[in-house]
Design an enzyme around this catalytic site. Sequence first.
Site, PDB file in Angstrom:
ATOM      1  N   GLU A 272      25.381  35.644 -38.576  1.00 43.81           N
ATOM      2  CA  GLU A 272      26.558  34.905 -38.553  1.00 43.81           C
ATOM      3  C   GLU A 272      27.718  35.867 -38.634  1.00 43.81           C
ATOM      4  O   GLU A 272      28.080  36.661 -39.409  1.00 43.81           O
ATOM      5  CB  GLU A 272      26.644  34.263 -40.150  1.00 43.81           C
ATOM      6  N   CYS A 306      35.486  34.049 -42.781  1.00 48.69           N
ATOM      7  CA  CYS A 306      35.175  34.110 -41.430  1.00 48.69           C
ATOM      8  C   CYS A 306      35.589  32.949 -40.633  1.00 48.69           C
ATOM      9  O   CYS A 306      35.796  32.646 -39.566  1.00 48.69           O
ATOM     10  CB  CYS A 306      33.596  34.288 -41.165  1.00 48.69           C
TER      11      CYS A 306
HETATM   12  C1  UN1 Z   1      32.539  33.110 -44.829  1.00 50.28           C
HETATM   13  O1  UN1 Z   1      33.759  33.416 -44.906  1.00 50.28           O
HETATM   14  O2  UN1 Z   1      31.703  34.020 -44.250  1.00 50.28           O
HETATM   15  O3  UN1 Z   1      33.582  27.370 -45.011  1.00 50.28           O
HETATM   16  C2  UN1 Z   1      31.750  31.931 -45.197  1.00 50.28           C
HETATM   17  C3  UN1 Z   1      34.093  28.140 -45.495  1.00 50.28           C
HETATM   18  C4  UN1 Z   1      32.940  28.638 -46.815  1.00 50.28           C
HETATM   19  C5  UN1 Z   1      32.092  29.781 -46.302  1.00 50.28           C
HETATM   20  C6  UN1 Z   1      32.837  30.799 -45.500  1.00 50.28           C
HETATM   21  N1  UN1 Z   1      32.320  27.557 -47.119  1.00 50.28           N
HETATM   22  O4  UN1 Z   1      35.101  28.678 -45.656  1.00 50.28           O
END
Ligand code: UN1
Length: 515
Positions: A272, A306
């Site tokens: 990821e 992310c």
């Molecule tokens: C991340 O930033 O690695 O959808 C995960 C989202 C959160 C998870 C982010 N539920 O922004």
Amino acid sequence: MSTMSSPVIALPDASWLRDRARAALATLGAEPALGDPAAPGLPASTPITGEVLFRVAESTPSDVDAAVDRAARAFTAWRRTPAPVRGALVGRLGELLTEHQDALARLVTIEAGKIGSEARGEVQEMIDVCQFAVGLSRQLYGRTIASERPGHRLMETWHPLGVTGVITAFNFPVAVWAWNAAVALVCGNTVVWKPSELTPLTAIACQTLLERAAADVGAPAEVGRLVLGGRELGEALVDDPRVALLSATGSVRMGREVGPRVARRFGRSLLELGGNNAAVVTPAADLELAVRAIVFAAAGTAGQRCTSLRRLIAHRSVVDTLVDRIAAAYRSLPVGDPFAPDTLVGPLIHETAYRSMVGALETAAADGGEVIGGRRHDSPTECFYVSPALARMPAQTTIVHDETFAPVLYVVAYDTLEEAIELNNAVPQGLSSAIFTTDLREAERFLGPDGSDCGIANVNIGTSGAEIGGAFGGEKQTGGGRESGSDSWKAYMRRATNTVNYSSELPLAQGVQFG
Ligand code: UN1
């Protein structure tokens, strides 16, 4: 972009933060040795003031070896434990997380700088995935397939895979571990976790709760192990042949190393990696709703998800209005101490993050972009508080293709939906995307086979803040992995195809005759 031009922001001092961290750990029942900041060990620091609060014991590669060894031994019994019994462990973990949501959220705020509501939300995400995994523990279904031979049964069964290595990033210091651990544990795997070296205290807290849950339900504590430290520990996990699945969250650069290294030993990886998420706003959008969603997605978590919104692809007829409204919203966003109840934008994680934001905005300006906002706020210590920035670009230049892990939102205008989708897909990453429109045709086109190429494509919702029930992950340089809900569990198990002959004949498949 000017530096240090705004008023000095009020911050708590390090001793207050130390007391809060100690109290939160004590509430959870965690009792790590918390060394003096000047002592040796892994620093436990806070982006709130930029200071080291404590030092904690740092693991070595031989500790990784021992942790994998214990997890591998525990696996031999855990895989035989019925899945619903494994679910009881994860159910108990979910209860303990619920009981200690506030304490754990406080640690998330201290180590990752998230505002209270987002820190609690992150712990909620853990609770949600635990509940999901408990249900899953009774639903690890295989299929039965019609056999072409009489008296034969053809079926698929799913079995535990082995030790799952989990490498997580600072920005979701607890939820991403829970996505992996909760699902891996009900699938019958054991887990060795290497969290970001920036967030050791939250990891210690989670590990404590997992061990308490294990003690409460009579499961072995070895099913979940924790190692604390930097890159060399990650490498030890990556290269260890006993680690059947390596699930890693981080940069594309990290994934480029991890993927091939795990593949070289024929291990499995679940990656990821970076995102470069865009929102398309069409002339048919509800602009009021779009602005609210865009501001949360781009500026929330100080742009350090992310899934954060990094690109706004706006129709030429609405782009000026949108930029004005977002800029106005940005001006009124309270930036500062994430413990202050009114704050909406907390600190950047460290100076490197700040420098990359400055560099990106300088490049954007050099590329002909108009930069709005993005100034650093003056603070009493070495920490980095910034107002979110907009960069109106003449085109999607090279800098727009990079992920800058900070609140920078590039804006480009488009004329046709075709062009908007092309722009959406023109970056190397493929995590999340959104379209804002009330036009069904536009929405469906964006979600269709020649629409957004991302793992997540939303309508009238921002790019961030996904629920755990869906599979989470993305395409292209985002790495292709899927975690958390839906059928992501399949990545954590091995599939066996079984043919059972309950007849007294031996018919061969494909009608083959042999003697
Ligand atoms: C991340 O930033 O690695 O959808 C995960 C989202 C959160 C998870 C982010 N539920 O922004």
